[in-house]
Design an enzyme around this catalytic site. Structure first.
Site, PDB file in Angstrom:
ATOM      1  N   HIS A  19      -8.132   7.760  -1.863  1.00  0.00           N
ATOM      2  CA  HIS A  19      -7.636   6.787  -1.262  1.00  0.00           C
ATOM      3  C   HIS A  19      -6.207   7.137  -1.678  1.00  0.00           C
ATOM      4  CE1 HIS A  19      -6.835   3.833   2.338  1.00  0.00           C
ATOM      5  NE2 HIS A  19      -5.416   4.806   2.607  1.00  0.00           N
ATOM      6  N   HIS A  74       0.987   5.602  -1.460  1.00  0.00           N
ATOM      7  CA  HIS A  74       0.407   7.160  -1.412  1.00  0.00           C
ATOM      8  C   HIS A  74       1.497   7.295  -2.478  1.00  0.00           C
ATOM      9  CE1 HIS A  74      -2.656   7.532   1.739  1.00  0.00           C
ATOM     10  NE2 HIS A  74      -2.191   6.578   2.091  1.00  0.00           N
ATOM     11  N   ASP A  77       1.344  -4.690 -21.888  1.00  0.00           N
ATOM     12  CA  ASP A  77       2.236  -5.590 -20.925  1.00  0.00           C
ATOM     13  C   ASP A  77       1.870  -6.255 -19.463  1.00  0.00           C
ATOM     14  OD1 ASP A  77       3.676  -5.345 -23.242  1.00  0.00           O
ATOM     15  OD2 ASP A  77       5.223  -4.667 -22.477  1.00  0.00           O
ATOM     16  N   HIS A 112       0.996  -1.569  -0.237  1.00  0.00           N
ATOM     17  CA  HIS A 112       0.132  -0.439  -0.105  1.00  0.00           C
ATOM     18  C   HIS A 112       0.657   1.215  -0.046  1.00  0.00           C
ATOM     19  CE1 HIS A 112      -2.863   2.953   0.444  1.00  0.00           C
ATOM     20  NE2 HIS A 112      -2.360   3.215   1.880  1.00  0.00           N
ATOM     21  N   TYR A 167       8.332 -12.958 -24.648  1.00  0.00           N
ATOM     22  CA  TYR A 167       9.115 -12.188 -24.068  1.00  0.00           C
ATOM     23  C   TYR A 167      10.054 -12.671 -22.878  1.00  0.00           C
ATOM     24  CZ  TYR A 167       9.998  -7.239 -21.530  1.00  0.00           C
ATOM     25  OH  TYR A 167      10.763  -6.842 -21.007  1.00  0.00           O
TER      26      TYR A 167
END
Length: 232
Positions: A172, A98, A121, A96, A230
């Site tokens: 958020h 910000h 991708d 998580h 790839y």
């Protein structure tokens, strides 16, 4: 030595990648790493600056959000991590942040459109944005409810957490996950890069078109399809 040394080391290394990748400011973020066999995860302690972190300071928590080992208080987002681990059984790491551009999209309450092949991708869909939490959930166990806010949005869109390993939480910020904490950090960096590209795309051309389906399919399958070619 701790019985959870391995995941504490994984969590520490992954957390230290966030400032290196420019994904956090001060203490605005956290990573956890799970041990499915033991039913626990290691997570960053709350409010501790990254330069002061160590393997020993990582906190061990079970999938109900209870502290199992550690002298420090775990991240304020611990209950969100616990809910996701408990219900999404194939993830081993959660991030998580910000981060600036991802959070800007979250604050705008907009999914990030799939404009280009960098996005394709990694995903075949827009990066979803869960709507802001309703008042009753906010008044309740907020961080716990955030986990359900994420899962409910995936259910509503018919998305698989195994295929789409990232989300914006409206008003958020981003959450990402993966098989490992390392992969979850990778996904967090990808989300931020794609978020920045999308903002610039709309600034250059407010009417930019979504990437056409044939290119989405080509770029996703060359990395993830049966005939993927790839990489090594």
């Amino acid at each position: 030595m701790s019985n959870y040394q391995d995941i504490k080391e994984q969590a520490y290394i992954a957390n230290m990648q966030l400032p290196k990748l420019g994904l956090v400011l001060f203490t605005f973020g956290n990573v956890s790493a799970a041990d499915r066999n033991k039913g626990v995860f290691a997570i960053k302690p709350s409010g501790v600056p990254y330069e002061d972190l160590s393997v020993e300071k990582m906190v061990i928590v079970d999938f109900d959000g209870n502290t199992v080992e550690g002298n420090l208080r775990s991240s304020s987002d611990t209950k969100t991590h616990a809910v996701l681990y408990k219900h999404w059984e194939d993830i081993g790491g959660i991030v998580h942040t910000h981060s600036t551009y991802g959070t800007a999209w979250a604050q705008s309450q907009r999914a990030i459109p799939i404009f280009g092949t960098t996005h394709a991708d990694h995903l075949t869909v827009d990066i979803p944005c869960a709507p802001p939490m309703d008042d009753e959930m906010i008044k309740g166990n907020y961080e716990y409810e955030t986990g359900f806010q994420i899962m409910n949005h995936f259910d509503g869109l018919g998305l698989s957490y195994k295929e789409v390993e990232m989300i914006l939480v409206g008003n958020h910020a981003p959450f990402t996950w993966g098989k490992t904490a390392e992969k979850a950090v990778y996904n967090s960096a990808v989300l931020e890069a794609v978020a920045q590209m999308a903002i610039l795309t709309e600034q250059i051309n407010a009417n930019a078109a979504r990437l056409k389906d044939s290119l989405i399919k080509k770029h996703y399958e060359r990395k993830h399809g049966e005939g993927a070619y790839y990489g090594q």
